[in-house]
Design a protein around this motif. Structure first.
Motif, PDB file in Angstrom:
ATOM      1  N   THR A  46       0.836  -1.204   0.000  1.00 13.75           N
ATOM      2  CA  THR A  46       0.000   0.000   0.000  1.00 13.75           C
ATOM      3  C   THR A  46       0.870   1.252   0.000  1.00 13.75           C
ATOM      4  O   THR A  46       0.577   2.230  -0.706  1.00 13.75           O
ATOM      5  N   LEU A  47       1.947   1.230   0.758  1.00 13.94           N
ATOM      6  CA  LEU A  47       2.867   2.379   0.779  1.00 13.94           C
ATOM      7  C   LEU A  47       3.488   2.615  -0.599  1.00 13.94           C
ATOM      8  O   LEU A  47       3.631   3.766  -1.029  1.00 13.94           O
ATOM      9  N   ARG A  48       3.827   1.556  -1.289  1.00 12.66           N
ATOM     10  CA  ARG A  48       4.364   1.708  -2.655  1.00 12.66           C
ATOM     11  C   ARG A  48       3.308   2.308  -3.576  1.00 12.66           C
ATOM     12  O   ARG A  48       3.608   3.164  -4.411  1.00 12.66           O
ATOM     13  N   PHE A  49       2.071   1.847  -3.421  1.00  9.20           N
ATOM     14  CA  PHE A  49       0.960   2.386  -4.212  1.00  9.20           C
ATOM     15  C   PHE A  49       0.837   3.893  -3.963  1.00  9.20           C
ATOM     16  O   PHE A  49       0.699   4.686  -4.900  1.00  9.20           O
ATOM     17  N   ILE A  50       0.890   4.269  -2.699  1.00 14.43           N
ATOM     18  CA  ILE A  50       0.797   5.688  -2.334  1.00 14.43           C
ATOM     19  C   ILE A  50       1.962   6.472  -2.938  1.00 14.43           C
ATOM     20  O   ILE A  50       1.778   7.550  -3.502  1.00 14.43           O
ATOM     21  N   ARG A  51       3.167   5.914  -2.821  1.00 12.82           N
ATOM     22  CA  ARG A  51       4.346   6.598  -3.373  1.00 12.82           C
ATOM     23  C   ARG A  51       4.213   6.794  -4.876  1.00 12.82           C
ATOM     24  O   ARG A  51       4.477   7.870  -5.413  1.00 12.82           O
ATOM     25  N   HIS A  52       3.791   5.770  -5.596  1.00 15.84           N
ATOM     26  CA  HIS A  52       3.629   5.894  -7.046  1.00 15.84           C
ATOM     27  C   HIS A  52       2.562   6.937  -7.384  1.00 15.84           C
ATOM     28  O   HIS A  52       2.716   7.704  -8.338  1.00 15.84           O
ATOM     29  N   SER A  53       1.502   6.961  -6.599  1.00 14.44           N
ATOM     30  CA  SER A  53       0.443   7.955  -6.821  1.00 14.44           C
ATOM     31  C   SER A  53       0.967   9.366  -6.587  1.00 14.44           C
ATOM     32  O   SER A  53       0.661  10.292  -7.340  1.00 14.44           O
ATOM     33  N   ARG A  54       1.772   9.548  -5.526  1.00 14.86           N
ATOM     34  CA  ARG A  54       2.382  10.854  -5.242  1.00 14.86           C
ATOM     35  C   ARG A  54       3.333  11.250  -6.370  1.00 14.86           C
ATOM     36  O   ARG A  54       3.391  12.407  -6.768  1.00 14.86           O
ATOM     37  N   ASP A  55       4.085  10.264  -6.887  1.00 16.53           N
ATOM     38  CA  ASP A  55       5.013  10.539  -7.990  1.00 16.53           C
ATOM     39  C   ASP A  55       4.280  11.075  -9.219  1.00 16.53           C
ATOM     40  O   ASP A  55       4.851  11.835 -10.004  1.00 16.53           O
ATOM     41  N   LEU A  56       3.017  10.680  -9.377  1.00 14.78           N
ATOM     42  CA  LEU A  56       2.217  11.164 -10.503  1.00 14.78           C
ATOM     43  C   LEU A  56       1.465  12.455 -10.169  1.00 14.78           C
ATOM     44  O   LEU A  56       0.709  12.962 -10.999  1.00 14.78           O
ATOM     45  N   GLY A  57       1.679  12.966  -8.963  1.00 21.26           N
ATOM     46  CA  GLY A  57       1.124  14.267  -8.610  1.00 21.26           C
ATOM     47  C   GLY A  57      -0.279  14.246  -8.031  1.00 21.26           C
ATOM     48  O   GLY A  57      -0.892  15.306  -7.882  1.00 21.26           O
ATOM     49  N   PHE A  58      -0.807  13.092  -7.706  1.00 19.68           N
ATOM     50  CA  PHE A  58      -2.133  13.055  -7.097  1.00 19.68           C
ATOM     51  C   PHE A  58      -2.071  13.665  -5.698  1.00 19.68           C
ATOM     52  O   PHE A  58      -1.078  13.526  -4.985  1.00 19.68           O
ATOM     53  N   SER A  59      -3.138  14.343  -5.312  1.00 21.93           N
ATOM     54  CA  SER A  59      -3.242  14.911  -3.969  1.00 21.93           C
ATOM     55  C   SER A  59      -3.522  13.791  -2.971  1.00 21.93           C
ATOM     56  O   SER A  59      -3.909  12.680  -3.358  1.00 21.93           O
ATOM     57  N   LEU A  60      -3.374  14.101  -1.689  1.00 24.98           N
ATOM     58  CA  LEU A  60      -3.666  13.087  -0.671  1.00 24.98           C
ATOM     59  C   LEU A  60      -5.127  12.660  -0.717  1.00 24.98           C
ATOM     60  O   LEU A  60      -5.441  11.478  -0.536  1.00 24.98           O
ATOM     61  N   GLU A  62      -7.052  12.619  -3.383  1.00 30.15           N
ATOM     62  CA  GLU A  62      -7.204  11.757  -4.558  1.00 30.15           C
ATOM     63  C   GLU A  62      -6.594  10.378  -4.288  1.00 30.15           C
ATOM     64  O   GLU A  62      -7.151   9.355  -4.696  1.00 30.15           O
ATOM     65  N   ILE A  63      -5.459  10.357  -3.591  1.00 30.34           N
ATOM     66  CA  ILE A  63      -4.818   9.079  -3.277  1.00 30.34           C
ATOM     67  C   ILE A  63      -5.707   8.261  -2.350  1.00 30.34           C
ATOM     68  O   ILE A  63      -5.825   7.040  -2.514  1.00 30.34           O
ATOM     69  N   ALA A  64      -6.342   8.917  -1.395  1.00 31.48           N
ATOM     70  CA  ALA A  64      -7.268   8.198  -0.508  1.00 31.48           C
ATOM     71  C   ALA A  64      -8.361   7.529  -1.331  1.00 31.48           C
ATOM     72  O   ALA A  64      -8.720   6.362  -1.085  1.00 31.48           O
ATOM     73  N   GLU A  65      -8.873   8.248  -2.300  1.00 26.84           N
ATOM     74  CA  GLU A  65      -9.913   7.673  -3.159  1.00 26.84           C
ATOM     75  C   GLU A  65      -9.346   6.534  -4.009  1.00 26.84           C
ATOM     76  O   GLU A  65      -9.982   5.488  -4.164  1.00 26.84           O
ATOM     77  N   LEU A  66      -8.135   6.733  -4.537  1.00 24.06           N
ATOM     78  CA  LEU A  66      -7.511   5.675  -5.335  1.00 24.06           C
ATOM     79  C   LEU A  66      -7.247   4.422  -4.501  1.00 24.06           C
ATOM     80  O   LEU A  66      -7.488   3.302  -4.967  1.00 24.06           O
ATOM     81  N   VAL A  67      -6.754   4.598  -3.286  1.00 21.73           N
ATOM     82  CA  VAL A  67      -6.504   3.449  -2.410  1.00 21.73           C
ATOM     83  C   VAL A  67      -7.812   2.711  -2.146  1.00 21.73           C
ATOM     84  O   VAL A  67      -7.872   1.476  -2.207  1.00 21.73           O
ATOM     85  N   SER A  68      -8.854   3.476  -1.880  1.00 23.73           N
ATOM     86  CA  SER A  68     -10.157   2.857  -1.628  1.00 23.73           C
ATOM     87  C   SER A  68     -10.636   2.072  -2.852  1.00 23.73           C
ATOM     88  O   SER A  68     -11.128   0.946  -2.726  1.00 23.73           O
ATOM     89  N   LEU A  69     -10.480   2.659  -4.022  1.00 24.27           N
ATOM     90  CA  LEU A  69     -10.885   1.967  -5.252  1.00 24.27           C
ATOM     91  C   LEU A  69     -10.012   0.741  -5.496  1.00 24.27           C
ATOM     92  O   LEU A  69     -10.500  -0.309  -5.930  1.00 24.27           O
ATOM     93  N   TRP A  70      -8.721   0.877  -5.238  1.00 22.82           N
ATOM     94  CA  TRP A  70      -7.773  -0.229  -5.436  1.00 22.82           C
ATOM     95  C   TRP A  70      -8.111  -1.410  -4.532  1.00 22.82           C
ATOM     96  O   TRP A  70      -8.030  -2.569  -4.943  1.00 22.82           O
ATOM     97  N   GLN A  71      -8.509  -1.115  -3.312  1.00 24.87           N
ATOM     98  CA  GLN A  71      -8.815  -2.175  -2.354  1.00 24.87           C
ATOM     99  C   GLN A  71     -10.202  -2.778  -2.565  1.00 24.87           C
ATOM    100  O   GLN A  71     -10.487  -3.852  -2.062  1.00 24.87           O
ATOM    101  N   ASN A  72     -11.053  -2.093  -3.296  1.00 22.39           N
ATOM    102  CA  ASN A  72     -12.405  -2.582  -3.578  1.00 22.39           C
ATOM    103  C   ASN A  72     -12.386  -3.331  -4.909  1.00 22.39           C
ATOM    104  O   ASN A  72     -12.448  -2.721  -5.969  1.00 22.39           O
ATOM    105  N   ARG A  73     -12.315  -4.618  -4.854  1.00 19.70           N
ATOM    106  CA  ARG A  73     -12.221  -5.426  -6.077  1.00 19.70           C
ATOM    107  C   ARG A  73     -13.521  -5.411  -6.885  1.00 19.70           C
ATOM    108  O   ARG A  73     -13.542  -5.884  -8.012  1.00 19.70           O
TER     109      ARG A  73
END
Length: 147
Positions: A46-60, A62-73
């Motif tokens: 999950t930390l790597r996912f967050i880091r990659h998202s930050r590298d692409l410039g997503f806000s925190l 937006e990352i929270a939403e992405l993490v939620s979507l990523w974890q929701n199969r």
């Protein structure tokens, strides 16, 4: 693994791991009896996912939403795509603003002789822009500089 090992494995600093926990982006870590944080492979992933998202410039947010979507199969991919497309539009807007700033600065540099005279079109241009610009423009200029 402890926080230092998780930081090394994920590429995220220990300070940022703590910040992500405090902000709710990462669940609170399990603790040893002596109070040390403990992380498993899933949390490092999950930390790597967050880091990659930050590298692409997503806000925190937006990352929270992405993490939620990523974890929701069961989520539809259109939600992820819509979020990414909105971010692309934000990046394009920022890029256009940066190019406009670059162009304005290039013009000022072109007008400056860069010699021993005290007259400097760059400083005059900067003083003039701030002196006549409405507060909303000055605020936008300051936000752009913060990028």
């Amino acid at each position: 693994m402890n926080i230092g090992q998780a930081a090394s494995a994920s590429g995220v600093s220990a300070k940022m791991i703590r910040h992500y926990e405090e902000s709710g982006l990462l669940p609170a870590a399990r603790r040893t009896e002596s109070g040390y944080r403990q992380y498993d492979v899933n949390e490092v992933h999950t930390l790597r996912f967050i880091r990659h998202s930050r590298d692409l410039g997503f806000s925190l947010a937006e990352i929270a939403e992405l993490v939620s979507l990523w974890q929701n199969r069961r989520r539809p991919s259109r939600q992820v795509k819509a979020l990414a497309q909105a971010h692309i539009q934000e990046l394009e807007q920022k890029a256009a603003e940066l190019m406009a700033m670059k162009s304005a600065l290039e013009h000022l540099v072109h007008c400056c002789h860069g010699d021993d005279r005290p007259e400097c079109p760059i400083l005059e241009g900067l003083a003039g822009a701030a002196a006549v610009a409405p507060p909303s423009t000055v605020k936008r200029m300051a936000q752009r500089v913060a990028l």
